[in-house]
Design an enzyme around this catalytic site. Structure first.
Site, PDB file in Angstrom:
ATOM      1  N   LYS A   1       0.655  -1.237   0.002  1.00  0.00           N
ATOM      2  CA  LYS A   1      -0.061   0.101  -0.126  1.00  0.00           C
ATOM      3  C   LYS A   1       0.779   1.102  -0.082  1.00  0.00           C
ATOM      4  O   LYS A   1       2.169   1.040   0.175  1.00  0.00           O
ATOM      5  CB  LYS A   1      -1.048  -0.082   1.195  1.00  0.00           C
ATOM      6  CG  LYS A   1      -0.458  -0.114   2.599  1.00  0.00           C
ATOM      7  CD  LYS A   1      -1.149   0.570   3.647  1.00  0.00           C
ATOM      8  CE  LYS A   1      -2.239  -0.602   3.752  1.00  0.00           C
ATOM      9  NZ  LYS A   1      -3.318  -0.609   4.910  1.00  0.00           N
TER      10      LYS A   1
ATOM     11  N   LYS B   1      -7.208  -5.814  -2.555  1.00  0.00           N
ATOM     12  CA  LYS B   1      -8.062  -5.113  -1.706  1.00  0.00           C
ATOM     13  C   LYS B   1      -8.798  -4.020  -2.162  1.00  0.00           C
ATOM     14  O   LYS B   1      -7.804  -3.060  -2.760  1.00  0.00           O
ATOM     15  CB  LYS B   1      -7.130  -5.082  -0.376  1.00  0.00           C
ATOM     16  CG  LYS B   1      -7.033  -6.174   0.131  1.00  0.00           C
ATOM     17  CD  LYS B   1      -5.698  -5.868   1.484  1.00  0.00           C
ATOM     18  CE  LYS B   1      -6.058  -4.871   2.354  1.00  0.00           C
ATOM     19  NZ  LYS B   1      -4.961  -4.303   3.189  1.00  0.00           N
TER      20      LYS B   1
END
Length: 251
Positions: free
Chosen positions: A29, A87
């Site tokens: 991320k 995700k």
């Protein structure tokens, strides 16, 4: 319970590799772009190449808007780049139907390319602060869209934690709903070692952390430390042993 750790780049991923025996999933991320900020495709590829082959890599595709086509393309980019868990933070979805529409597009894009990849529909424990879909709607969104897991994180990283917004009994209902539809239940949001007891007892499948394993507990300024990853795993294992024996472990 699986341990997901979120490095912010290749250097931290290499630190995670040093602690590979203590973690289960390496999550890519970009924290400075949001709770589920998306990193660059080349960073996903570099991290996939840098960490042990038996450790799955997950990637966030962002705190996304209600734009199914845009999000589907982003998700495909993540899986093509080497991620096996995809995700999606449903930040811009204000109703369950919007969340389902986005996630159906993501599932199709990802599974057409890589059927074994896992798609995670992620919502926010502090949804009331940003106006997005209710946390307890996520398991149904995941089920009706064909996603593999439902997840909660916190959108605003201001020191408040998962349980500050969604207490353990509500998290337990989230896990129950996910499991009832055959989905995995993942929980994150400034999770600390002290939270592992309740997370274990309610049957959480995946716990996601960053700040708890960073120097100084700072997800932004701190760097992931292998010894903190090892300590976090040791506490997870201690709680699991206590739960299996029917004896609550004391924090």
């Amino acid at each position: 319970m699986l341990l997901l750790i979120s490095p912010d780049g290749v250097e931290e991923a290499l630190d995670c590799a040093k602690a590979a025996e203590h973690l289960d999933i390496i999550d890519v991320k970009k924290p400075d772009e949001g709770s589920l900020g998306a990193n660059f495709p080349w960073i996903i590829r570099e991290i996939r190449d840098a960490v042990p082959a038996d450790k799955p890599v997950s990637a966030t595709v962002g705190d996304v808007p209600y734009k199914p086509g845009t999000v589907a393309q982003a998700a495909l980019g993540a899986v093509v780049s080497g991620a096996t868990y995809i995700k999606v933070g449903l930040y811009g979805c204000t109703t369950p139907d919007q969340g389902i529409e986005v996630m159906r597009a993501v599932v199709r894009a990802v599974k057409d390319h890589c059927p074994e990849a896992l798609v995670v529909a992620s919502g926010y424990a502090d949804a009331h602060r940003i106006g997005c879909v209710n946390p307890l709607a996520l398991p149904d969104i995941a089920a009706r869209s064909g996603a593999d897991a439902a997840m909660l994180d916190t959108a605003i990283k201001d020191g408040t934690r998962l349980f500050d917004h969604v207490p353990p009994d509500v998290c337990a209902e989230f896990v129950r709903l996910a499991h009832a539809s055959g989905r995995l239940a993942a929980l994150a949001g400034s999770v600390k070692q002290a939270d592992l007891g309740p997370l274990t007892r309610i049957g959480t499948d995946i716990v996601g952390v960053r700040g708890a394993v960073c120097e100084g507990g700072d997800r932004n300024a701190g760097r992931i430390q292998p010894h903190l990853v090892a300590a976090f795993r040791a506490e997870m294992d201690r709680q699991a042993r206590g739960h299996a024996a029917g004896v609550p472990a004391v924090n």
